[in-house]
Design an enzyme around this catalytic site. Structure first.
Site, short mmCIF file in Angstrom:
data_model
loop_
_atom_site.label_atom_id
_atom_site.label_comp_id
_atom_site.label_asym_id
_atom_site.label_seq_id
_atom_site.Cartn_x
_atom_site.Cartn_y
_atom_site.Cartn_z
N ARG A 101 0.84 -1.19 0.00
CA ARG A 101 0.00 0.00 0.00
C ARG A 101 0.89 1.25 0.00
NH1 ARG A 101 -4.77 2.10 -1.54
NH2 ARG A 101 -6.12 2.86 0.14
N THR A 374 -9.09 0.70 -9.94
CA THR A 374 -8.50 -0.49 -9.32
C THR A 374 -8.64 -1.68 -10.28
OG1 THR A 374 -9.11 0.40 -7.16
CG2 THR A 374 -8.45 -1.91 -7.22
N THR A 392 -4.03 -0.69 -7.44
CA THR A 392 -4.82 0.50 -7.74
C THR A 392 -3.96 1.75 -7.81
OG1 THR A 392 -6.81 1.74 -7.08
CG2 THR A 392 -5.32 1.02 -5.32
N VAL A 393 -4.51 2.77 -8.48
CA VAL A 393 -4.04 4.15 -8.33
C VAL A 393 -5.16 5.02 -7.76
CG1 VAL A 393 -2.21 4.12 -10.08
CG2 VAL A 393 -4.59 4.63 -10.77
N ASN A 394 -6.23 4.39 -7.31
CA ASN A 394 -7.42 4.98 -6.72
C ASN A 394 -8.41 5.39 -7.80
OD1 ASN A 394 -9.04 5.53 -4.50
ND2 ASN A 394 -8.34 7.63 -4.33
N ASP A 416 -7.89 8.49 0.42
CA ASP A 416 -8.38 7.37 1.23
C ASP A 416 -8.08 7.54 2.71
OD1 ASP A 416 -9.68 6.01 -0.72
OD2 ASP A 416 -8.23 4.40 -0.95
N SER A 445 -7.78 0.84 3.07
CA SER A 445 -8.16 0.38 1.73
C SER A 445 -9.36 -0.53 1.81
CB SER A 445 -6.99 -0.38 1.09
OG SER A 445 -7.38 -0.99 -0.12
N SER A 446 -10.07 -0.66 0.70
CA SER A 446 -11.15 -1.64 0.58
C SER A 446 -10.73 -2.87 -0.22
CB SER A 446 -12.37 -1.00 -0.08
OG SER A 446 -12.91 0.02 0.72
N GLY A 466 -13.74 0.40 -5.49
CA GLY A 466 -13.82 1.31 -4.35
C GLY A 466 -14.42 0.63 -3.13
#
Length: 581
Positions: A101, A374, A392-394, A416, A445-446, A466
């Site tokens: 992360r 993601t 991810t890059v969000n 986030d 994070s999810s 997300g």
């Protein structure tokens, strides 16, 4: 895509799936008959098999797939982002969670994200240099290759280097996403150099080349960690961020570290489940939801009641996510309590089967308790090694910022964090002190890469989406428990509740009109596709991009499921590696 109701799927399972007890007496096979890979892009799936044919294992293939996705899916992930690698070593039986992360720069204090009037600065949180955390994905490649792989990093990264250099055809989702984010991306000269290299925005069908990214990948392959976090690339990353007003330092970039953590383990009915621990919120939420739901025989219930109970479990898990979860290196997460069966039983007792619980009746105060964005891929190799990886890059194309000369599109994961306590992020979820930014801290994070195993099935699954990731994985687990195969699980209709706002969101076809009316009669507020016409925000037409593979132990066959919502995804099975142990 032709939608089917969840009720019809469950009924079909009950009618046509053979009882598990009839097959449990067989001796399970020692190894799969080959390998299975499911990813969000066919070039990435093909790269994984290329690496396996070169003598690699699932972990080498995971690096190859991840790196190619970083090239062909800048809309979703990349070297400038991070991810979670859930790995299973078949030889030792060990499961490990590799946490790559992103980390907060020291300069990113909450005050930096406020306007002069004290209001939250959303633009700064999601666009440009202040939106980006220190990337973790390149460090994960080095760590996984050195500790778990069989091949040199140069071999595993070769497909990504080739595709970045030679190009790939732009697909519809890529072109559409760029149009949505073009105003932000075209603020930055380094980004314009990459995405406007031909003089115009990327168009579907055109070849998209990234020579700077190819060079960055080559330096990573040749020099390992230092090839990205120090030296030429590291200097360009820091200079590019700071030229746009950010405040990164070379020392904090070089100080990035991958963390290995113990996964969360739980039992749901006949399944052993291994999933993501903090700083993912997904594993704890899954443990809560599944243990709450174990109090009912879901397959025997009519669809409105089943959806009602599942929704109520989602509501309670997301309430706890808001207050108690964060980076375990910085806050004390009450994981043992939150994942206990007794705690789940207490939450279950608060559910009224005949009436929705308004979210504002679940305390909004801290108690003494202590879709396109993601991407995910799933792998099983011929030795039985497994990899579930979500990266991810969000948001779409991350922060929009490419430091010149690197080809690296930076994430916007700082959003986030709970940058302003109690203020929802871009996905509408809130946080408080447990998820406030601190130097070197990882944002919540999810992402929820997950393994499942029963007496006759081994499953790897995950998805982007997300905050909806967690609930989509939950529905996937319930689908497998109902007897669905991998492709049917990938196609399941989806719905979601996250405590606040107090609504059930659903994609097209998830509910029949009759089911929707029954849920409303129970007191639920629904947000369905098309509701925006009546003045509401509406719900997305389709969600997620679930990628899953399964090993059927009863027949010793492999299956893959790639989300039909994504036309460029690919799930495939090959005999590569079989008989060569």
């Amino acid at each position: 895509m032709k939608s089917r109701s969840i009720a019809a799927v469950f009924v079909a399972c009950l009618l046509f799936v053979a009882p598990l007890s009839a097959r449990d007496t067989r001796t399970p096979p020692a190894h799969p008959p080959g390998a299975a890979i499911a990813s969000a892009h066919e070039l990435a799936t093909d790269a994984g098999f290329e690496t396996l044919r070169a003598g690699g294992n699932a972990f080498d293939a995971a690096i190859a797939v991840s790196a190619v996705l970083s090239v062909v899916e800048p809309i979703s992930s990349g070297l400038g982002g991070g991810g979670f690698f859930l790995l299973h070593d078949a030889k030792t039986g060990k499961d490990v969670f590799v946490d790559a992360r992103e980390m907060s720069p020291a300069s990113a204090t909450p005050e930096r994200y406020l306007k002069p009037d004290g209001e939250f600065d959303r633009d700064r949180a999601i666009n440009g240099p202040w939106a980006a955390g220190i990337p973790g994905l390149p460090a994960a490649f080095v760590h996984v290759a050195q500790k778990y792989g069989k091949l040199p990093l140069s071999t595993s990264l070769a497909p990504a280097i080739r595709i970045a250099r030679d190009g790939f055809p732009v697909y519809a989702r890529f072109a559409r996403g760029y149009r949505q984010r073009s105003e932000v991306m075209e603020r930055y000269p380094g980004t314009r150099e990459v995405f406007l290299a031909g003089g115009a925005a990327p168009k579907e069908g055109e070849l998209f080349r990234q020579p700077d990214l190819a060079r960055t990948l080559q330096l990573l392959a040749d020099e390992g960690f230092d090839g990205f976090y120090r030296g030429e690339v590291g200097a360009k990353l820091v200079a590019g961020v700071n030229a746009e007003g950010g405040q990164w330092t070379a020392d904090e970039l070089a100080a990035y570290t991958v963390k290995e953590r113990d996964p969360i383990r739980l039992r749901y009915r006949d399944w052993d489940i291994v999933t993501a621990p903090p700083p993912s919120s997904g594993g704890i939420a899954l443990a809560q939801m599944l243990q709450i739901l174990e109090g009912w025989k879901l397959q025997e219930l009519d669809e409105p009641l089943r959806v009602h109970l599942v929704t109520e479990s989602m509501r309670r898990a997301f309430r706890d996510r808001t207050f108690y979860l964060g980076d375990p290196d910085f806050v004390k997460v009450p994981q043992r309590l939150l994942t206990s069966a007794d705690y789940a039983a207490g939450l279950r007792a608060t559910i009224n089967p005949a009436k929705a619980t308004p979210s504002d009746l679940l305390s909004g105060e801290q108690t003494p308790l202590e879709d396109d964005e993601t991407t995910h891929f799933s792998i099983i190799d011929a030795d039985g090694n497994r990899a579930a990886v979500t990266q991810t890059v969000n948001l779409l194309f991350g922060s929009g910022l490419v430091p010149p000369g690197t080809g690296v599109l930076l994430n916007n994961e700082m959003d986030d964090f709970a940058l302003k306590p109690g203020t929802p992020n871009a996905f509408g979820v809130m946080g408080f002190d447990a998820n406030a930014p601190q130097p070197g801290k990882r944002m919540l994070s999810s992402m929820t890469p997950t393994f499942m195993q029963s007496a006759d099935r081994v499953v790897v699954l995950g998805t982007p989406g997300g905050s909806r990731i967690i609930t989509m994985v939950l529905l996937g687990i319930l689908g497998y428990d109902a007897g669905l195969d991998a492709q049917a699980v990938a196609a399941l209709p989806r719905y979601h509740h996250q405590w606040m706002p107090d609504v059930i969101e659903a994609e097209s076809g998830a509910f029949t009109p009759q089911v929707a009316q029954a849920l409303q009669a129970l007191g639920h507020t629904l947000k369905l596709p098309g509701d925006e016409a009546a003045g509401g925000r509406g719900s997305s037409h389709v969600w997620g991009n679930l990628q899953t593979v399964e090993w059927d132990l009863s027949d010793n066959v492999l299956h893959g499921g790639s989300d039909p919502r994504n036309p460029v995804g690919k799930a495939a099975v090959e005999a590569v590696g079989a008989g060569k142990r």
